[in-house]
Each structure stands twice: as structure tokens, then as C-alpha cells.
Design a protein around this motif. Structure first.
Motif, mmCIF file in Angstrom:
data_model
loop_
_atom_site.group_PDB
_atom_site.id
_atom_site.type_symbol
_atom_site.label_atom_id
_atom_site.label_comp_id
_atom_site.label_asym_id
_atom_site.label_seq_id
_atom_site.Cartn_x
_atom_site.Cartn_y
_atom_site.Cartn_z
ATOM 1 N N ALA A 1 0.830 -1.212 0.000
ATOM 2 C CA ALA A 1 0.000 0.000 0.000
ATOM 3 C C ALA A 1 0.865 1.263 0.000
ATOM 4 C CB ALA A 1 -0.932 -0.003 1.207
ATOM 5 N N GLN A 2 1.948 1.244 0.775
ATOM 6 C CA GLN A 2 2.831 2.414 0.813
ATOM 7 C C GLN A 2 3.501 2.645 -0.540
ATOM 8 O OE1 GLN A 2 3.983 4.934 3.506
ATOM 9 N NE2 GLN A 2 4.104 5.576 1.365
ATOM 10 N N THR A 3 3.927 1.563 -1.190
ATOM 11 C CA THR A 3 4.583 1.680 -2.494
ATOM 12 C C THR A 3 3.603 2.197 -3.540
ATOM 13 O OG1 THR A 3 5.944 -0.233 -1.861
ATOM 14 C CG2 THR A 3 6.080 0.502 -4.138
ATOM 15 N N VAL A 4 2.367 1.745 -3.479
ATOM 16 C CA VAL A 4 1.324 2.259 -4.372
ATOM 17 C C VAL A 4 1.153 3.758 -4.163
ATOM 18 C CG1 VAL A 4 -1.162 2.245 -4.832
ATOM 19 C CG2 VAL A 4 0.080 0.084 -4.637
ATOM 20 N N SER A 5 1.128 4.180 -2.902
ATOM 21 C CA SER A 5 0.955 5.598 -2.595
ATOM 22 C C SER A 5 2.087 6.438 -3.177
ATOM 23 C CB SER A 5 0.884 5.789 -1.069
ATOM 24 O OG SER A 5 0.729 7.149 -0.745
ATOM 25 N N TRP A 6 3.326 5.962 -3.033
ATOM 26 C CA TRP A 6 4.466 6.686 -3.610
ATOM 27 C C TRP A 6 4.354 6.755 -5.131
ATOM 28 C CZ3 TRP A 6 8.317 3.557 -0.167
ATOM 29 C CH2 TRP A 6 8.439 4.183 1.080
ATOM 30 N N ALA A 7 3.932 5.651 -5.752
ATOM 31 C CA ALA A 7 3.783 5.629 -7.210
ATOM 32 C C ALA A 7 2.747 6.655 -7.662
ATOM 33 C CB ALA A 7 3.390 4.230 -7.676
ATOM 34 N N ILE A 8 1.639 6.714 -6.955
ATOM 35 C CA ILE A 8 0.586 7.680 -7.305
ATOM 36 C C ILE A 8 1.116 9.110 -7.201
ATOM 37 C CG2 ILE A 8 -1.637 8.629 -6.576
ATOM 38 C CD1 ILE A 8 -2.397 5.767 -5.682
ATOM 39 N N GLN B 1 -7.184 -0.260 -5.537
ATOM 40 C CA GLN B 1 -8.536 0.279 -5.618
ATOM 41 C C GLN B 1 -8.872 1.142 -4.406
ATOM 42 O OE1 GLN B 1 -11.682 -2.496 -6.949
ATOM 43 N NE2 GLN B 1 -10.029 -3.850 -7.613
ATOM 44 N N ILE B 2 -8.323 0.795 -3.246
ATOM 45 C CA ILE B 2 -8.539 1.612 -2.055
ATOM 46 C C ILE B 2 -8.025 3.028 -2.286
ATOM 47 C CG2 ILE B 2 -7.818 1.936 0.353
ATOM 48 C CD1 ILE B 2 -7.872 -1.090 0.671
ATOM 49 N N GLN B 3 -6.994 3.141 -3.136
ATOM 50 C CA GLN B 3 -6.407 4.446 -3.443
ATOM 51 C C GLN B 3 -6.850 4.957 -4.815
ATOM 52 O OE1 GLN B 3 -2.326 5.160 -2.024
ATOM 53 N NE2 GLN B 3 -2.233 3.000 -1.398
ATOM 54 N N ASN B 4 -7.938 4.381 -5.321
ATOM 55 C CA ASN B 4 -8.597 4.864 -6.537
ATOM 56 C C ASN B 4 -7.706 4.760 -7.779
ATOM 57 O OD1 ASN B 4 -10.908 5.866 -7.841
ATOM 58 N ND2 ASN B 4 -10.114 7.962 -7.804
ATOM 59 N N ILE B 5 -7.015 3.625 -7.893
ATOM 60 C CA ILE B 5 -6.187 3.365 -9.067
ATOM 61 C C ILE B 5 -6.186 1.866 -9.319
ATOM 62 C CG2 ILE B 5 -3.956 3.054 -7.898
ATOM 63 C CD1 ILE B 5 -2.777 4.924 -10.109
ATOM 64 N N HIS B 6 -5.658 1.438 -10.467
ATOM 65 C CA HIS B 6 -5.620 0.018 -10.803
ATOM 66 C C HIS B 6 -4.234 -0.396 -11.267
ATOM 67 C CE1 HIS B 6 -9.927 -1.003 -10.604
ATOM 68 N NE2 HIS B 6 -10.141 0.236 -11.038
ATOM 69 N N VAL B 7 -3.950 -1.681 -11.153
ATOM 70 C CA VAL B 7 -2.739 -2.258 -11.735
ATOM 71 C C VAL B 7 -2.836 -2.135 -13.256
ATOM 72 C CG1 VAL B 7 -1.437 -4.393 -12.082
ATOM 73 C CG2 VAL B 7 -2.376 -3.861 -9.821
ATOM 74 N N ALA B 8 -1.735 -1.758 -13.895
ATOM 75 C CA ALA B 8 -1.739 -1.548 -15.344
ATOM 76 C C ALA B 8 -1.104 -2.698 -16.125
ATOM 77 C CB ALA B 8 -0.997 -0.252 -15.685
ATOM 78 N N TYR B 9 -0.190 -3.416 -15.484
ATOM 79 C CA TYR B 9 0.511 -4.491 -16.191
ATOM 80 C C TYR B 9 1.041 -5.504 -15.182
ATOM 81 C CZ TYR B 9 4.767 -2.142 -14.634
ATOM 82 O OH TYR B 9 5.741 -1.580 -13.855
ATOM 83 N N ILE B 10 1.538 -6.609 -15.692
ATOM 84 C CA ILE B 10 2.096 -7.671 -14.853
ATOM 85 C C ILE B 10 3.503 -7.991 -15.338
ATOM 86 C CG2 ILE B 10 1.864 -10.085 -14.139
ATOM 87 C CD1 ILE B 10 -1.175 -9.789 -14.729
#
Length: 246
Positions: free
Chosen positions: A44-51, A97-106
Motif C-alpha cells: 500500500a505504501q509503495t502504491v501511494s508513492w507511485a501515485i 482500488q482503495i487508493q482509486n487506481i488500478h494495476v496496469a501491467y504484470i
């Protein structure tokens, strides 16, 4: 050409990499999904930094092997491989999704990535996972694979499933004369010199690579993988960013 980096690989009190410092300089973050590394808080923290830095988020699933950091090949049935990829992507996407975004690739990790590139049946099992996940998505997931001189077999498999591939090259890895990575077990397989890494990225952006024997090969890459494990490597990544974004 974009820069991607493997991230979110800390776990509890164990710190891996320097994600916060790397994030401003990359375009795509391959975030570990809990099997080879990471946990929900780290993810979750890494997602936040990416956003916060407008970085595209990718899922980085691997074999369930924290002890071996996902670098040991573990036999699975093809169905199990499809499921373990879908399971991990689903976990990261839920936190996105909790941070209103989605995974784009794998981008598969470690031994799973190597097995995928060595075995077309394993590759197809992963493509099946991507295609299955895409059925309920408005924006389809893409699959990152190793850019090779001839990826036609894999491109044909992906086309059957309507899955788009992202061709990945490596900034700090040596290539052999057939356009594949020199195994890490061999001397000179990994580049540490910043000048050499920078030169390789410049060549890759031009659609070519110089092999260990000095031969020039044509190689199409959509993205190049960099590693930000220490202060010196972060300085190198920042320089690469400036080269690709003058």
C-alpha cells in the motif's frame, strides 16, 4: 522508452531497496505481491508513492518463496501457475482500488520470469491469467516479457488471447550473441559501471544492443529495467531518466 524498477520488496521490519528515492526517476513500478517479498502495508505504501509521482503500477508476482526471494524454481501445474498469478495480482489491485487506481501491467518475478521465458507452456499459463483478469476490466492488463531477438512464438500466443506484451530490456545486464541475458553465474553478467549502463540504455533506446563479444544486435524494447538498491544506483537512474527525457 520507459524505465521500470522492481519495488515494494521490503517485509515487516526488513528493508529492501530505496523505493522512495527511486520513484521520482522511473515510469513503471513493479510492486511485489506478497509471495516472494512484501506485505499489505509495504504494498500500500509503495502504491501511494507511485501515485504521488505519477508512476504506472505493475504487479510483480512470483513463486511463494520468501526464504529464496523467489529466485528458486518451484514446480507447479500449469493451472496452479495461472491461479498463483491471478491471486497475487488480485491482492495488489485490491490495495490499489482503495487508493482509486488500478494495476496496469504484470511482470513476473525472478524464477517465475525465467521459467516463463524458457517454457512456452508456462508463458501461456500466465497469459491465461492475464486474459482471465481482463474479462472484467475496462483497461486491459499488459504482460511484461524479456525482449529477445525473436519473440514471435510468444507474440503469437499472446495474440490468441488478446493480451498485449511489453518488451523489456535490462540496463545492467550483459547480452549474449543470440540476444538473451548472460546468466548471473557467469563473470561480467551484471554491469556495475555507470558509464557502461548509460551507454547500454542509449543503445536500447535506438533499438540495438552490443553483446559481450562486441556484436551489435537489433533489439526492440518498450521499457528498460533498472535497479535502485543503493545511493550510487539511484544517481545512475536519475541520469538515465535525463537521457531518455531530455
Amino acid at each position: 522508452m520507459k524505465l521500470n524498477c522492481d519495488m515494494g520488496e521490503s517485509f515487516g521490519a526488513w528493508q529492501m531497496g530505496n523505493d522512495h528515492a527511486v520513484m521520482p526517476w522511473i515510469d513503471q513500478a513493479n510492486i511485489a505481491c506478497g509471495f516472494h517479498a512484501s506485505d499489505p502495508d509495504v504494498m500500500a505504501q509503495t502504491v501511494s508513492w507511485a501515485i504521488s509521482h505519477h508512476v504506472e503500477i505493475g504487479a510483480h508476482p512470483g513463486y511463494e518463496d520468501k526464504v529464496g526471494f523467489g529466485r528458486r524454481s518451484i514446480p507447479h501445474s500449469l493451472t496452479s501457475i495461472t491461479r498463483l498469478v491471478a491471486y497475487q495480482v488480485g491482492a495488489l489491485d485490491a490495495l490499489c482500488q482503495i487508493q482509486n487506481i488500478h494495476v496496469a501491467y504484470i511482470k513476473p518475478h525472478g524464477a517465475l520470469y525465467n521459467d516463463m521465458m524458457a517454457n512456452a507452456a508456462i508463458f501461456e499459463a500466465i497469459v491465461e491469467a492475464v486474459a482471465g483478469l481482463n474479462q472484467a476490466r475496462h483497461v486491459k492488463l499488459k504482460l511484461m516479457v524479456l525482449a529477445r531477438a525473436d519473440n514471435s512464438e510468444y507474440l503469437n500466443i499472446a495474440k490468441r488471447y488478446d493480451v498485449e506484451l511489453l518488451q523489456e530490456a535490462f540496463a545492467d545486464r550483459a547480452y549474449d550473441d543470440v540476444g538473451t541475458l548472460v546468466p548471473r553465474t557467469e563473470s561480467g553478467a551484471v554491469y556495475h559501471d555507470a558509464t557502461m549502463i548509460k551507454q547500454q540504455v542509449i543503445e536500447l533506446a535506438e533499438g540495438r544492443v552490443t553483446t559481450v563479444s562486441g556484436k551489435t544486435l537489433l533489439l526492440h524494447a518498450d521499457t528498460v529495467c533498472v535497479h535502485g538498491d543503493n545511493d550510487e544506483s539511484i544517481v545512475t537512474i536519475a541520469a538515465l531518466h535525463k537521457v531518455l527525457n531530455p
